[in-house]
Design an enzyme around this catalytic site. Structure first.
Site, PDB file in Angstrom:
ATOM      1  N   LYS A 185       0.888  -1.159   0.000  1.00  0.00           N
ATOM      2  CA  LYS A 185       0.000   0.000   0.000  1.00  0.00           C
ATOM      3  C   LYS A 185       0.924   1.205   0.000  1.00  0.00           C
ATOM      4  CE  LYS A 185      -1.995   2.819   2.392  1.00  0.00           C
ATOM      5  NZ  LYS A 185      -1.725   4.274   2.314  1.00  0.00           N
ATOM      6  N   GLU A 188       0.579   7.718   0.760  1.00  0.00           N
ATOM      7  CA  GLU A 188      -0.092   8.729  -0.056  1.00  0.00           C
ATOM      8  C   GLU A 188       0.747   9.999  -0.239  1.00  0.00           C
ATOM      9  OE1 GLU A 188      -1.042   7.458   2.745  1.00  0.00           O
ATOM     10  OE2 GLU A 188      -1.644   8.965   4.225  1.00  0.00           O
ATOM     11  N   GLY A 242       5.439   3.371  10.970  1.00  0.00           N
ATOM     12  CA  GLY A 242       4.675   4.615  10.996  1.00  0.00           C
ATOM     13  C   GLY A 242       4.249   4.966  12.397  1.00  0.00           C
ATOM     14  N   SER A 243       3.101   5.610  12.471  1.00  0.00           N
ATOM     15  CA  SER A 243       2.675   6.151  13.756  1.00  0.00           C
ATOM     16  C   SER A 243       2.118   5.059  14.658  1.00  0.00           C
ATOM     17  CB  SER A 243       1.610   7.224  13.546  1.00  0.00           C
ATOM     18  OG  SER A 243       0.377   6.613  13.203  1.00  0.00           O
ATOM     19  N   ARG A 244       2.126   5.363  15.944  1.00  0.00           N
ATOM     20  CA  ARG A 244       1.586   4.438  16.922  1.00  0.00           C
ATOM     21  C   ARG A 244       0.107   4.198  16.669  1.00  0.00           C
ATOM     22  NH1 ARG A 244       3.010   5.183  23.221  1.00  0.00           N
ATOM     23  NH2 ARG A 244       1.727   3.547  24.124  1.00  0.00           N
ATOM     24  N   GLY A 247      -0.360   2.022  13.591  1.00  0.00           N
ATOM     25  CA  GLY A 247       0.151   0.675  13.855  1.00  0.00           C
ATOM     26  C   GLY A 247      -0.779  -0.117  14.750  1.00  0.00           C
ATOM     27  N   GLU A 266       6.514  -1.087  13.327  1.00  0.00           N
ATOM     28  CA  GLU A 266       7.550  -0.313  14.003  1.00  0.00           C
ATOM     29  C   GLU A 266       6.952   1.066  14.245  1.00  0.00           C
ATOM     30  OE1 GLU A 266       9.828   2.536  14.008  1.00  0.00           O
ATOM     31  OE2 GLU A 266      11.094   1.744  12.390  1.00  0.00           O
ATOM     32  N   CYS A 303      13.070   7.332  12.992  1.00  0.00           N
ATOM     33  CA  CYS A 303      12.590   6.596  14.175  1.00  0.00           C
ATOM     34  C   CYS A 303      13.626   6.602  15.287  1.00  0.00           C
ATOM     35  CB  CYS A 303      12.306   5.140  13.829  1.00  0.00           C
ATOM     36  SG  CYS A 303      11.925   4.833  12.122  1.00  0.00           S
ATOM     37  N   GLU A 396       6.955  10.952  21.740  1.00  0.00           N
ATOM     38  CA  GLU A 396       7.789  11.253  20.578  1.00  0.00           C
ATOM     39  C   GLU A 396       7.280  12.504  19.862  1.00  0.00           C
ATOM     40  OE1 GLU A 396       7.565   8.260  17.543  1.00  0.00           O
ATOM     41  OE2 GLU A 396       9.340   8.988  16.489  1.00  0.00           O
TER      42      GLU A 396
END
Lengths: 530, 530
Positions: A185, A188, A242-244, A247, A266, A303, A396
């Site tokens: 995917k 974007e 990507g983001s928490r 995820g 991650e 990261c 973060e």
């Protein structure tokens, strides 16, 4: 540049336009939309890609290792040879051209590394315990063990590494190496980059005569599309960076399936740094400059960017702080990956600034003509403030910002007793120590290895060596799967499952488990041999 | 016998009575309650055990491998020497004394195997990629990789292996070997057995001067207690063997935690068997007798019991069926583990019997004086009926029952095209084949390895060799974690997590990662060496 781009995705070997909602990439430096338009995959197109992967799997998983290695090398060569890539990445992400070039080299080298992993073969985890039909009271069976690929893998491109963690990034390389078809995917924010790379992979798959469903690239930007991909019955595992929030949403969706599948996500990390007194005294200014060099890398959109630094509150600290502040002030502002990331960064910096007791020590010169602006910023505070406001101060903030915490008294004791219990799982933790710090450092190392997946001494957490021993992972929420790594050769293990073969006739055994196969590291009756 | 039992659990080295609801074991042969009474752990007692495990972890994980090996061997010796164990197991479970004795041997051997695993050390996954400070453009860091233990592990005792998968069973052995303290939730069906074994472990922990929280055993029988244990913040992983419903409930609870943890749940499997035409012709009666021998083992109360057998609908099939029917009829009924399991078994048999087109071919003589009765039963049906009623016919019925499916025409094609798509993930799959079946068997092997964790040729899935190469696992719902095994030396990996050490000074490196440590298999710059 758009002349080479058609606004395509690739479904099982065919370039097609998405049938869903139309969107465009935005140049984060100027805020202008980029041509061509892209359109999200429809539910039918997504299903077509996933079904094609399912159909491709039986043949693709049985390809000779050399064929998969050839595929990975062909993709690497295609990336290296592509003339329009650097410009398009820069336009879509604002990443400086020299960094894009370095990321391209890392990405193609990573693909070649996995080609070597496949042909070397130890990832197969071969184990043979030979039988003994004469054993009493029961015959001992012959048992042989190997790993097999899981099946089609969904990969989510990340915004911050449009090459290394995107369409042909580490997850794709590891999955293809393992023998798993891949449905990517595209992120974007860089659809054009994704189209370029997707075409390279599609051509490589076709060039080797592999099943077209070995690779598909679909476009889209809604959470619904992401969930539809993760919950498609053909998909057997998911790689995500990507983001928490995203995820966790994908992980939850994967667990709600009738047959749950693993999501290797991650996510968040603030990457704490501990400076011990000997190191502070010996090379405080160097540490200060090194810290800011690390924080500025990629404008902090890594990261592994160090966001929290504990320094003894000693007179020597001033030199470190001064060097760091000078480095920030003499740096420039820069362009972030997307306008939304720039907004989040500004909000995160404002949140830090609003905490009473947190001081802004320095910030880079602002450049008003950048749309998605990152103004690198340095804060400091005292331990008491940190402990009182740890919830605001340990989240973060994605971008070039770091918080120095001055720790009175024994830093080791304070960190161990007060700081570490407040920190969530991390990708990395860093210690700066000289020989006279070693006793203290040993104790901290013991604690930090429970907190993080990689411990760095006298260096910086940014910049990742891709090899056998590296771990890019760590306790939750650094990743959703702390037993795994998303970088390095062990990343392939995520897409494998073990099978044991009991008393299978030699002629029917997988080739690599047959007695006369040599050259692959294996464990035979308890001993490793090649 | 109850004279040696006090109705105790063990919380961090201390024998205590549960403060919760009182319950007693039931002799499944007679239906009578057994002394003494046990009481469930209160929430406070559970928390005390989990907290003690948390406190024990830092010291326990740093014990020398030899110390953990000594612990495992001391437990094994204690099990072997315990005079009351076999009688109490028999009374609480109805398992025949000779099987209990064999299970005790398996359990103590398994503990000794993990002692060997710990001292051998390759489970540490040592990897060293040496640095090169002179590399350009950037120095190459020194990176070293090892596995460390996850932290306190919750283990749920299983009813069907009151020794081998219970208090000192495989999960406990693997977790202790890894360096993880263990909190066992005793299975409510064998609290006395659990007390005996819990005392052996508690004494072994004390005898070696290990932290008392290294091991606790708590009693209880409610889902709430199980969820409370899995969701206690100190617990870092869960080992479970049992029903699908309970396994999924624990998995869901673990995922709802603020910090999710892995649950290694071994759940349901029906263990399909495929008999190919050459094997049928060559040794049909032998296969029929062997099948029933496997189905009768432990009165079918094994995760690996073969519950579904596909046989070509050829004249030769009659001899197989006849031999199987005779073997069932000449066998006796027996005692199941608990009255509830016996009820479920009877209901499962009745469900099979109620399917139109399913015939009862044979059943063992009933013995009216057994309370929790298992009457071994053999069914057959035709492929058409199986396909039409697969939902009723593919669910695991725990106990001695199996269903023969007569397959007209090409068995391989029918299984591949019609049967396999209907089956869920399995622990095992078995093929009976002679050389003239090998072409067909090769194709089936390719499909079965996607379905199951262990493929057995010309033998039976019951009876598990515990070694390096075995896999007791498989795709969901055979286990919740298909990348792992709950039996064999690789079981230790479930309780480990990798850490990479970057440029850590030699003196601060974990001992096993230091250059001068020898004797443990490791991968150095890509090559295995000891």
């Amino acid at each position: 540049m758009a002349g080479n781009l058609n606004g395509s995705m690739f479904v099982a070997g065919t370039a097609v336009a998405g049938a869903g909602e139309v969107f465009r990439a935005v140049d984060p430096a100027t805020g202008t939309e980029l041509e061509p338009a892209y359109a999200a995959a429809s539910a039918a197109q997504l299903a077509e890609a996933a079904e094609a992967a399912r159909i491709a799997f039986p043949a693709f998983r049985r390809t000779a290792p050399e064929v998969r290695a050839d595929l990975l090398r062909a993709i690497a060569d295609g990336l290296d040879a592509e003339p329009d890539l650097v410009d398009r990445v820069r336009a879509e992400t604002g990443i400086l051209p020299e960094r894009v070039a370095a990321e391209r080299t890392r990405t193609s080298n990573q693909l070649r590394l996995f080609a070597d992993v496949v042909t070397e073969g130890s990832y197969l985890g071969l184990r043979i315990d030979r039988g003994n039909p004469a054993r009493v009271p029961l015959p001992k069976p012959d048992l042989r063990h190997r790993f097999i690929p899981l099946g089609p893998v969904a990969v989510f491109g990340a915004s911050n590494f449009p090459l290394a963690f995107s369409v042909a990034g580490g997850d794709t390389a590891a999955a293809l190496a393992a023998g798993c078809p891949v449905v990517v995917k595209a992120h974007e924010a860089h659809p054009g980059t994704s189209e370029i790379v997707g075409r390279i992979i599609t051509d490589a798959v076709a060039g080797l005569g592999l099943p077209p469903g070995t690779f598909s690239l679909i476009a889209g930007h809604t959470p619904e599309l992401a969930v539809a991909l993760v919950t498609h019955p053909a998909i057997q595992a998911v790689g995500f960076t990507g983001s928490r929030r995203a995820g966790l949403a994908l992980t939850a969706a994967a667990q709600r399936r009738p047959v749950p599948i693993p999501v290797f996500a991650e996510m968040a990390s603030i990457n704490p740094v501990l400076v011990l007194p000997g190191a502070l005294s010996e090379r405080g200014p160097e540490i200060g400059r090194g810290l800011i060099g690390s924080v500025l890398t990629g404008f902090g959109q890594l990261c592994t960017s160090p966001g929290l630094v504990f320094v003894p509150d000693l007179p020597d600290a001033d030199a470190l702080v001064e060097a760091a502040a000078t480095a920030v002030e003499s740096s420039g502002s820069g362009c972030m990956l997307t306008p939304r990331i720039a907004e989040s960064f500004a909000a995160g910096v404002a949140r830090l600034e609003s905490v009473p007791g947190v001081r802004r020590l320095a910030r880079a010169a602002t450049e008003d003509d950048i749309s998605a602006l990152c103004t690198p910023t340095l804060f400091d505070t005292d331990l008491e403030t940190f402990l009182e406001h740890h919830e605001e101060l340990t989240g973060e903030v994605f971008g070039s910002v770091t918080l120095l915490v001055r720790v009175p008294g024994d830093l080791t004791e304070a960190v161990r007793n007060h700081v570490l219990p407040l920190l969530e799982g991390q990708l990395t933790a860093t210690i700066h120590a000289e020989p006279d710090d070693h006793d203290a450092a040993a104790g901290l190392l013991d604690e930090l290895e429970l907190l993080a997946g990689r411990i760095v001494f006298n260096g910086w957490s940014t910049g990742l060596e891709v090899n056998d021993a590296v771990i890019h992972g760590g306790p939750f929420p650094a990743t959703s799967a702390p037993a795994t790594t998303s970088v390095g050769t062990r990343a392939i293990e995520r897409f494998l499952r073990p099978v044991a073969y009991q008393n299978v006739p030699p002629a029917l055994l997988p080739r690599e488990l047959q007695d006369d196969t040599r050259g692959i590291w294996r464990r035979v009756d308890g001993r490793f041999t090649a």
